[in-house]
Scaffold this active site. Sequence first.
Site, PDB file in Angstrom:
ATOM      1  N   CYS A   1       4.388   2.856   3.406  1.00 45.95           N
ATOM      2  CA  CYS A   1       3.309   3.740   2.960  1.00 45.95           C
ATOM      3  C   CYS A   1       1.977   3.284   3.545  1.00 45.95           C
ATOM      4  O   CYS A   1       1.755   2.094   3.776  1.00 45.95           O
ATOM      5  CB  CYS A   1       3.236   3.733   1.429  1.00 45.95           C
ATOM      6  SG  CYS A   1       1.989   4.856   0.742  1.00 45.95           S
TER       7      CYS A   1
ATOM      8  N   ASP B   1      -0.728   3.120   2.031  1.00 47.44           N
ATOM      9  CA  ASP B   1      -1.527   2.485   0.984  1.00 47.44           C
ATOM     10  C   ASP B   1      -2.011   1.104   1.448  1.00 47.44           C
ATOM     11  O   ASP B   1      -1.223   0.271   1.888  1.00 47.44           O
ATOM     12  CB  ASP B   1      -0.669   2.333  -0.283  1.00 47.44           C
ATOM     13  CG  ASP B   1      -1.495   1.999  -1.506  1.00 47.44           C
ATOM     14  OD1 ASP B   1      -2.239   0.990  -1.470  1.00 47.44           O
ATOM     15  OD2 ASP B   1      -1.392   2.710  -2.520  1.00 47.44           O
TER      16      ASP B   1
ATOM     17  N   ARG C   1      -2.807  -1.388  -0.086  1.00 48.40           N
ATOM     18  CA  ARG C   1      -2.337  -2.516  -0.901  1.00 48.40           C
ATOM     19  C   ARG C   1      -0.950  -2.997  -0.493  1.00 48.40           C
ATOM     20  O   ARG C   1      -0.433  -3.945  -1.080  1.00 48.40           O
ATOM     21  CB  ARG C   1      -2.317  -2.109  -2.376  1.00 48.40           C
ATOM     22  CG  ARG C   1      -3.670  -1.697  -2.938  1.00 48.40           C
ATOM     23  CD  ARG C   1      -3.527  -1.055  -4.301  1.00 48.40           C
ATOM     24  NE  ARG C   1      -2.799   0.213  -4.233  1.00 48.40           N
ATOM     25  CZ  ARG C   1      -2.468   0.950  -5.291  1.00 48.40           C
ATOM     26  NH1 ARG C   1      -2.813   0.527  -6.512  1.00 48.40           N
ATOM     27  NH2 ARG C   1      -1.806   2.085  -5.144  1.00 48.40           N
TER      28      ARG C   1
ATOM     29  N   HIS D   1       6.718   1.943  -2.661  1.00 50.14           N
ATOM     30  CA  HIS D   1       6.123   1.049  -3.651  1.00 50.14           C
ATOM     31  C   HIS D   1       5.863   1.810  -4.949  1.00 50.14           C
ATOM     32  O   HIS D   1       5.607   3.022  -4.945  1.00 50.14           O
ATOM     33  CB  HIS D   1       4.825   0.427  -3.124  1.00 50.14           C
ATOM     34  CG  HIS D   1       3.706   1.406  -2.912  1.00 50.14           C
ATOM     35  ND1 HIS D   1       2.692   1.600  -3.827  1.00 50.14           N
ATOM     36  CD2 HIS D   1       3.436   2.253  -1.888  1.00 50.14           C
ATOM     37  CE1 HIS D   1       1.849   2.502  -3.380  1.00 50.14           C
ATOM     38  NE2 HIS D   1       2.278   2.928  -2.194  1.00 50.14           N
TER      39      HIS D   1
ATOM     40  N   CYS E   1       2.726   4.635  -6.220  1.00 53.73           N
ATOM     41  CA  CYS E   1       2.351   5.337  -4.995  1.00 53.73           C
ATOM     42  C   CYS E   1       1.538   6.600  -5.307  1.00 53.73           C
ATOM     43  O   CYS E   1       2.001   7.481  -6.044  1.00 53.73           O
ATOM     44  CB  CYS E   1       3.604   5.708  -4.204  1.00 53.73           C
ATOM     45  SG  CYS E   1       3.288   6.605  -2.673  1.00 53.73           S
TER      46      CYS E   1
END
Length: 209
Positions: free
Chosen positions: A42, A44, A46, A98, A101
Amino acid sequence: MKLLQELFDANREWAEGIKKVSPDFFKRLSEQQSPEYLWIGCSDSRVPANEIVGMLPGEIFVHRNIANVVNHTDLNCLSVIQYAVEVLKVKHVIVCGHYGCGGIKAAMENREHGLIDNWLRHIKDVSRYHKDEIAAIEDDQERFDRLCELNVIEQTANVCYTTVVQNAWKNGQELSVHGWIYSINDGILRDLDLCITGLDQLPDSHRLV
């Protein structure tokens, strides 16, 4: 612009730190790229692929998009898979989602988000495929978590359905496709017990002959 200068300063500090540990690291890195892993994850911020598995640059080939989707009309993703499998000869393709999400959460909402709604349709399809299981989960957080897992499972299958991966298996290439999920809450990766290593593990309807 001060923030951007801080990024350049941090980059120099990072590079100097690497060179102190391994003086010829960047020379070796510039001469070849031979990772054994393709990571499809992803976007993202993080969930940085290299960091969470403790690998240095050059050790893992990475493709990222919103909600780690593998779509058969996405030439970007398909080109990455082809290069990784046919040129780099990676041995493992890892689809890693994750919990928490944002893409999954947005797909669960019945409201407009803009252009991204077209992309989120792929996740809504995953929800539709598993609507009975999803509907049976009463707790909102558990339902959210489960859709994150189911999305990984479906996207892992989509990797296996590509002509690139199936042709690699036909040609006897060693290649495993895995489905993993990461928890932002504790930083731990979890194996979804999904590992596909050959055509015989695919349904007849999706197996190319």
